[in-house]
Design a protein around this motif. Structure first.
Motif, PDB file in Angstrom:
ATOM      1  N   LEU A  15       0.754  -1.405   0.170  1.00  0.00           N
ATOM      2  CA  LEU A  15       0.076  -0.203   0.218  1.00  0.00           C
ATOM      3  C   LEU A  15       0.831   1.254  -0.188  1.00  0.00           C
ATOM      4  N   LEU A  16       1.737   1.270   0.787  1.00  0.00           N
ATOM      5  CA  LEU A  16       2.446   2.676   1.230  1.00  0.00           C
ATOM      6  C   LEU A  16       3.580   2.759  -0.033  1.00  0.00           C
ATOM      7  N   VAL A  17       4.227   1.951  -0.752  1.00  0.00           N
ATOM      8  CA  VAL A  17       5.136   2.045  -1.728  1.00  0.00           C
ATOM      9  C   VAL A  17       4.365   3.067  -2.707  1.00  0.00           C
ATOM     10  N   PRO A  18       3.125   2.464  -3.292  1.00  0.00           N
ATOM     11  CA  PRO A  18       2.351   3.072  -4.533  1.00  0.00           C
ATOM     12  C   PRO A  18       1.893   4.206  -3.829  1.00  0.00           C
ATOM     13  N   MET A  19       1.482   4.487  -2.732  1.00  0.00           N
ATOM     14  CA  MET A  19       1.156   5.842  -2.099  1.00  0.00           C
ATOM     15  C   MET A  19       2.068   7.023  -2.098  1.00  0.00           C
ATOM     16  N   THR A  20       3.344   6.438  -1.965  1.00  0.00           N
ATOM     17  CA  THR A  20       4.427   7.458  -1.772  1.00  0.00           C
ATOM     18  C   THR A  20       4.956   7.743  -3.473  1.00  0.00           C
ATOM     19  N   ALA A  21       4.780   6.824  -4.142  1.00  0.00           N
ATOM     20  CA  ALA A  21       5.310   7.043  -5.453  1.00  0.00           C
ATOM     21  C   ALA A  21       4.311   7.882  -6.262  1.00  0.00           C
ATOM     22  N   LEU A  22       2.975   7.838  -5.885  1.00  0.00           N
ATOM     23  CA  LEU A  22       1.818   8.590  -6.497  1.00  0.00           C
ATOM     24  C   LEU A  22       1.622   9.989  -5.998  1.00  0.00           C
ATOM     25  N   ALA A  27     -13.515  14.812  -3.664  1.00  0.00           N
ATOM     26  CA  ALA A  27     -12.335  14.121  -4.749  1.00  0.00           C
ATOM     27  C   ALA A  27     -11.773  12.887  -3.872  1.00  0.00           C
ATOM     28  N   LEU A  28     -11.805  12.936  -2.408  1.00  0.00           N
ATOM     29  CA  LEU A  28     -11.273  12.076  -1.623  1.00  0.00           C
ATOM     30  C   LEU A  28     -11.736  10.720  -1.689  1.00  0.00           C
ATOM     31  N   LEU A  29     -13.335  10.777  -1.845  1.00  0.00           N
ATOM     32  CA  LEU A  29     -14.005   9.810  -1.809  1.00  0.00           C
ATOM     33  C   LEU A  29     -13.484   8.209  -2.483  1.00  0.00           C
ATOM     34  N   VAL A  30     -13.230   8.695  -3.642  1.00  0.00           N
ATOM     35  CA  VAL A  30     -12.842   7.296  -4.770  1.00  0.00           C
ATOM     36  C   VAL A  30     -11.539   6.924  -4.126  1.00  0.00           C
ATOM     37  N   PRO A  31     -10.472   7.406  -4.254  1.00  0.00           N
ATOM     38  CA  PRO A  31      -9.298   6.927  -3.689  1.00  0.00           C
ATOM     39  C   PRO A  31      -9.412   6.423  -2.397  1.00  0.00           C
ATOM     40  N   ALA A  32      -9.983   7.129  -1.528  1.00  0.00           N
ATOM     41  CA  ALA A  32     -10.188   6.368  -0.082  1.00  0.00           C
ATOM     42  C   ALA A  32     -10.714   5.080  -0.378  1.00  0.00           C
ATOM     43  N   ALA A  33     -11.866   4.729  -1.125  1.00  0.00           N
ATOM     44  CA  ALA A  33     -12.677   3.557  -1.308  1.00  0.00           C
ATOM     45  C   ALA A  33     -11.495   2.717  -1.863  1.00  0.00           C
ATOM     46  N   ILE A  34     -10.718   3.062  -2.925  1.00  0.00           N
ATOM     47  CA  ILE A  34      -9.851   1.967  -3.443  1.00  0.00           C
ATOM     48  C   ILE A  34      -8.905   1.367  -2.506  1.00  0.00           C
ATOM     49  N   ILE A  35      -8.285   2.378  -1.371  1.00  0.00           N
ATOM     50  CA  ILE A  35      -7.325   1.981  -0.277  1.00  0.00           C
ATOM     51  C   ILE A  35      -7.959   1.069   0.542  1.00  0.00           C
ATOM     52  N   VAL A  36      -9.272   1.427   1.130  1.00  0.00           N
ATOM     53  CA  VAL A  36      -9.895   0.549   1.875  1.00  0.00           C
ATOM     54  C   VAL A  36     -10.035  -0.771   1.261  1.00  0.00           C
ATOM     55  N   SER A  37     -10.391  -0.957   0.022  1.00  0.00           N
ATOM     56  CA  SER A  37     -10.694  -2.126  -0.523  1.00  0.00           C
ATOM     57  C   SER A  37      -9.443  -3.271  -0.788  1.00  0.00           C
ATOM     58  N   ILE A  43      -2.373   4.519   7.631  1.00  0.00           N
ATOM     59  CA  ILE A  43      -1.264   5.277   7.257  1.00  0.00           C
ATOM     60  C   ILE A  43      -1.391   5.972   5.683  1.00  0.00           C
ATOM     61  N   ALA A  44      -1.981   5.001   5.069  1.00  0.00           N
ATOM     62  CA  ALA A  44      -2.250   5.211   3.586  1.00  0.00           C
ATOM     63  C   ALA A  44      -3.131   6.254   3.490  1.00  0.00           C
ATOM     64  N   LEU A  45      -4.381   6.132   4.525  1.00  0.00           N
ATOM     65  CA  LEU A  45      -5.325   7.209   4.351  1.00  0.00           C
ATOM     66  C   LEU A  45      -4.874   8.419   4.721  1.00  0.00           C
ATOM     67  N   MET A  71      -4.790   8.377  12.917  1.00  0.00           N
ATOM     68  CA  MET A  71      -5.920   8.834  13.014  1.00  0.00           C
ATOM     69  C   MET A  71      -5.947  10.323  13.358  1.00  0.00           C
ATOM     70  N   VAL A  72      -5.059  10.564  14.188  1.00  0.00           N
ATOM     71  CA  VAL A  72      -4.941  12.002  14.698  1.00  0.00           C
ATOM     72  C   VAL A  72      -4.730  13.034  13.509  1.00  0.00           C
ATOM     73  N   GLY A  73      -3.974  12.694  12.763  1.00  0.00           N
ATOM     74  CA  GLY A  73      -3.477  13.460  11.492  1.00  0.00           C
ATOM     75  C   GLY A  73      -4.623  13.331  10.420  1.00  0.00           C
ATOM     76  N   ILE A  74      -5.315  12.242  10.154  1.00  0.00           N
ATOM     77  CA  ILE A  74      -6.363  12.435   9.260  1.00  0.00           C
ATOM     78  C   ILE A  74      -7.525  13.301   9.717  1.00  0.00           C
ATOM     79  N   ALA A  75      -7.741  13.201  11.214  1.00  0.00           N
ATOM     80  CA  ALA A  75      -8.819  14.260  11.673  1.00  0.00           C
ATOM     81  C   ALA A  75      -8.377  15.618  11.587  1.00  0.00           C
ATOM     82  N   VAL A  76      -7.045  15.893  11.470  1.00  0.00           N
ATOM     83  CA  VAL A  76      -6.363  17.441  11.609  1.00  0.00           C
ATOM     84  C   VAL A  76      -6.702  17.878  10.042  1.00  0.00           C
TER      85      VAL A  76
END
Length: 426
Positions: A282-289, A307-317, A359-361, A412-417
């Protein structure tokens, strides 16, 4: 004349599937090469020796991860300029843009030199607590590798901002392939720990090779942005702070784990390898992208939360599939690929994969914050997540348990911020 071309040299259109596919292929190659280096090191070195190598690998990932802030700022600056209203005209016939100008690659050269000097000059304070073996070589390679990577990251940002995704991917692949080739030589010729340390930093000069063979890359590298050096550095400072915090949780986690746990030993080597293997898909592609994501969110600047919804759904899936696979197949893969000394449970691997999703989210929401120029919220989110994770690592729990708790709950702290700041901006 087009202001887009003033800053970027090309008209940067919407981030298309083709660009993601090209970077995705490069990411897959880079991931395989990264796995290859880890595999060769784990097979050649005993778990205790591997933990020493993993700490250096993590330290290099930490400092170069911080340097990725230059990538983010260069991408945002160039991409934002490309979306300003413009008239039409030939791109190559333009004069200098009005107002102040900054050449990011020149700034990056200065930043890299200063950072390397600072790292080497202060090594007496921190190196004894980080590097258990080959300390002088580790400090020298870490400093030189950081200087080179500042140029590498900034060139990636310029290529992303101008939409040169094939060159972007080529630079990623050259970096990764250089590492695995040198690691293979270290394995075959028995160069030991030192050989794998050299392999870790070898890709930091890949940018020189690309500039030597590609006129398009040289064009992108020479482009200015329409900001003063001080303004560019101010924005980059926030991005570097946040990227540094993210690097602690991602590549630099072995360093954080050692700092909060003392001597890691063989058990620590197994945990570090488990963390590395479960998060990489997960994190290698996220960093590269990162370049793609920032460009994508700049293009969707009027609706970033949606715009967050689609990539977030892909990450969770993808993460959900990974959790199941880690539970069912992880222990067997670890034992078969790396040897009988590397044994752990499917439950631990599944939880570590879930932590990688967290961490990916956070990486995703951070890219949206950078694109919105919310530098303060971006840095606060990542620093807050890292501080929360570090605090959780001090809990009086088993090493495996507190590792999972820190990596799952800290982000989760950072996501909330980030989400709070984005909601106000939207």
């Amino acid at each position: 004349m087009s202001s887009a071309h003033d800053a970027a040299g090309v008209a940067a259109g919407p981030v298309a599937r083709g660009s993601v596919a090209r970077v995705g292929i490069a990411t897959a190659i880079a991931a395989v090469c990264g796995y290859g280096v880890m595999y060769l090191a784990a097979r050649r070195l005993e778990p205790v020796g591997f933990s020493v190598f993993a700490v250096f690998w993590g330290a290099f990932g930490l400092v170069t991860g911080a340097a990725n802030g230059l990538l983010q700022e260069a991408t945002r600056e160039v991409r934002s300029a490309s979306l300003r209203p413009a008239s039409h005209g030939p791109a190559d016939a333009l004069g200098p843009p009005p107002g102040p100008r900054t050449r990011p690659v020149v700034v990056a050269a200065g930043v890299g030199l200063a950072a390397a000097t600072l790292l080497a000059g202060t090594s007496a304070l921190w190196a004894p607590h980080v590097f258990a073996q080959a300390r002088p070589l580790s400090v020298a390679l870490l400093s030189a590798g950081l200087a080179g990577f500042c140029m590498h990251a900034t060139l990636l940002g310029m290529l992303a901002g101008t939409g040169r995704w094939s060159h972007y991917g080529s630079l990623m692949v050259t970096d990764a392939v250089t590492r695995v080739l040198l690691a293979t030589a270290a394995f075959v010729f028995g160069w030991g720990l030192a050989g794998f340390l050299w392999a870790t930093v070898a890709g930091s000069l890949a940018w020189l090779l690309l500039l030597a063979v590609s006129p398009a890359a040289r064009t992108a590298a020479g482009l200015p942005t329409r900001r003063r050096v001080s303004d560019f550095l101010r924005g980059a400072a926030h991005s570097v702070a946040a990227a540094g915090a993210s690097a602690i949780l991602v590549m630099g986690f072995p360093v954080l784990l050692k700092a909060t746990s003392g001597e890691l030993g063989a058990r620590g080597g197994v945990v570090i390898l488990a963390v590395t293997l479960t998060r990489a898909p997960l994190l290698v592609p996220m960093t590269a992208l990162q370049g793609n994501l920032i460009a994508y969110f700049v293009d969707h600047r009027n609706s970033r939360l949606r715009a967050l919804l689609v990539p977030a759904a892909i990450i969770v899936s993808v993460g959900a599939v990974g959790v199941v696979a880690a539970y069912l197949l992880g222990p067997w893969i670890l034992r078969t690929a790396f040897g009988p000394d590397y044994v752990t449970t499917g439950a631990l691997l599944a939880w570590l994969t879930a932590a990688a999703v967290s961490i990916a989210l956070l990486t995703l929401t951070g890219a949206a914050a950078v694109a919105a120029a919310l530098h303060r919220a971006y840095s606060i989110g990542w620093v807050g997540a890292t501080m929360a994770a570090a605090a959780l690592l001090t809990l009086p729990l088993e090493l495996e348990t507190r590792t999972v708790v820190a990596l799952l709950c800290g982000p989760m702290v950072g996501i909330a911020v980030h989400l709070a700041a984005l909601s106000r901006a939207d």
